[in-house]
Scaffold this motif. Structure first.
Motif, PDB file in Angstrom:
ATOM      1  N   TYR A 111       0.872  -1.172  -0.029  1.00 57.56           N
ATOM      2  CA  TYR A 111       0.073  -0.115  -0.038  1.00 57.56           C
ATOM      3  C   TYR A 111       0.733   1.319   0.104  1.00 57.56           C
TER       4      TYR A 111
ATOM      5  N   GLN B 230       3.962   1.999  -1.659  1.00 54.07           N
ATOM      6  CA  GLN B 230       5.343   2.098  -2.436  1.00 54.07           C
ATOM      7  C   GLN B 230       5.411   3.308  -2.996  1.00 54.07           C
ATOM      8  N   PRO B 231       4.409   4.015  -3.355  1.00 54.73           N
ATOM      9  CA  PRO B 231       4.616   5.403  -3.801  1.00 54.73           C
ATOM     10  C   PRO B 231       5.392   6.298  -2.813  1.00 54.73           C
ATOM     11  N   GLU B 232       4.642   6.343  -1.402  1.00 56.58           N
ATOM     12  CA  GLU B 232       5.180   7.154  -0.532  1.00 56.58           C
ATOM     13  C   GLU B 232       6.732   6.585  -0.008  1.00 56.58           C
TER      14      GLU B 232
ATOM     15  N   GLU C  40       9.122   5.564  -2.491  1.00 54.96           N
ATOM     16  CA  GLU C  40       9.633   5.994  -3.532  1.00 54.96           C
ATOM     17  C   GLU C  40       9.923   7.435  -3.287  1.00 54.96           C
ATOM     18  N   MET C  41       8.830   8.082  -2.930  1.00 60.50           N
ATOM     19  CA  MET C  41       9.104   9.711  -2.818  1.00 60.50           C
ATOM     20  C   MET C  41      10.062   9.944  -1.617  1.00 60.50           C
TER      21      MET C  41
ATOM     22  N   LYS D 190       8.562  13.285   4.812  1.00 64.00           N
ATOM     23  CA  LYS D 190       9.635  13.056   4.181  1.00 64.00           C
ATOM     24  C   LYS D 190      10.972  12.991   4.802  1.00 64.00           C
TER      25      LYS D 190
END
Length: 336
Positions: A44, A46-48, A50-51, A96
């Motif tokens: 759930y 993966q985009p976070e 990667e960022m 981040k």
């Protein structure tokens, strides 16, 4: 109805009240209910991930490894998969940045005040505590046992279990909790101003790496120069041991207190890349420094404190620390 909280509702009545609840606090079937598992993270978020990796200039594998080290490791039963703290994980993805978000949400001031009065409890708390289930599962406000509060408020988690003795090992779940908890404690236990504390820890770390005991112990001597003298006399050694342990632990070195050997226990052991420092802490109890220091150094060989490190290939440094029974702090040290 699903009820959550830091401590569970007591079953106080026989015939009425909340006496028919099903307590799932340590039920293995629900152990991942309130956390995020490794599989859920990968599916759930993966985009976070990667960022976060791109923002930090890290690879995806290194980012996952650091996320696990910072926010993973909570176990609500034994022999189950660890879960991530969802609050801290989501805060990390939003900002981040790998911050200490658990301690930004609140400081355990009530806990720190209690630990200041119970140095013996603190000494065992920071080393990994082996206990029976009833010692940390149920909180009794009339008891002096703070372990249930420490465990149930998330500062400790289950890291091991011995089936034969039915004893659990409780320890810090991850780096965020360990660093944050020790940092909060240390600021309450030493007299170094907050602004200078980081510098003092850095100096201590550099001194250990250089194997400069005079410089290292001068830092500790200054930090505990004005510790409160209201602590009971028979608890002073544990109090000083706790403070010494906390300062060494903040350097990032491997630190163990009350390390068991065949013939006894060494008070504090600090390991660096190429050296092992074994400390014996003694109170002067009205005796002169030389007498106490020599007696402490004699215990190293008599009790075999250094035997277990003989094959490590590291340089061994034996250090006797002598503290004042009158509350004057660290009187001096002697090495062998």
């Amino acid at each position: 109805m699903f009820i959550t909280g830091i401590t569970k509702v007591s079953h106080v009545n026989i015939f009425s009240g909340l006496n028919q609840l099903n307590d799932i606090s340590m039920d293995r079937a629900f152990s991942s209910l309130c956390g995020i598992s490794e599989k859920e993270l990968e599916v759930y978020f993966q985009p976070e991930i990667e960022m976060l990796a791109a923002f930090q200039g890290m690879s995806i594998p290194d980012t996952k490894e650091k996320l696990a080290g910072m926010y993973d490791g909570y176990h609500f039963s034994h022999d189950v998969e660890g879960v991530y703290n969802p609050f801290c994980l989501l805060k990390c993805f939003t900002a981040k940045d790998f911050g200490s978000y658990w301690f930004e949400s609140g400081t355990p001031s009530f806990l720190v005040k209690t630990l200041q009065k119970q140095p013996l409890f603190l000494a065992s708390l920071v080393n990994g505590r082996k206990v029976k289930e009833d010692q940390f599962k149920n909180y009794d406000p009339d008891s002096k046992n703070m372990l249930p509060v420490v465990y149930q408020s998330g500062y400790l988690t289950i890291t091991g279990f011995d089936e034969d003795s039915r004893r659990y090992t409780l320890d810090f779940p991850n780096q965020e909790i360990k660093d944050g908890f020790l940092d909060v404690l240390l600021k309450k236990f030493v007299t170094v101003p907050d602004d200078d504390l980081g510098l003092a820890i850095d100096n201590l770390c550099d001194a250990l790496k250089a194997r400069d005991m005079d410089k290292a112990l001068s830092v500790i001597q200054s930090a505990i120069a004005d510790l409160p003298t209201i602590v009971k006399k028979d608890m002073c050694e544990n109090y000083y041991e706790s403070v010494t342990h906390l300062m060494f632990r903040m350097t990032g070195c491997r630190v163990v207190s009350e390390l068991q050997s065949v013939a006894g226990r060494s008070d504090v052991v600090v390991s660096t890349k190429d050296a092992v420092f074994i400390f014996a802490l003694k109170m002067d109890k009205g005796q002169d420094f030389e007498t106490v220091a020599e007696a402490a150094l004699a215990q190293f060989d008599a009790n075999g404190y250094s035997d277990r490190f003989a094959v490590s290939g590291k340089q061994m440094v034996k250090v006797a620390l002598v503290f004042s029974s009158g509350g004057k702090g660290l009187l001096g040290w002697k090495t062998a």
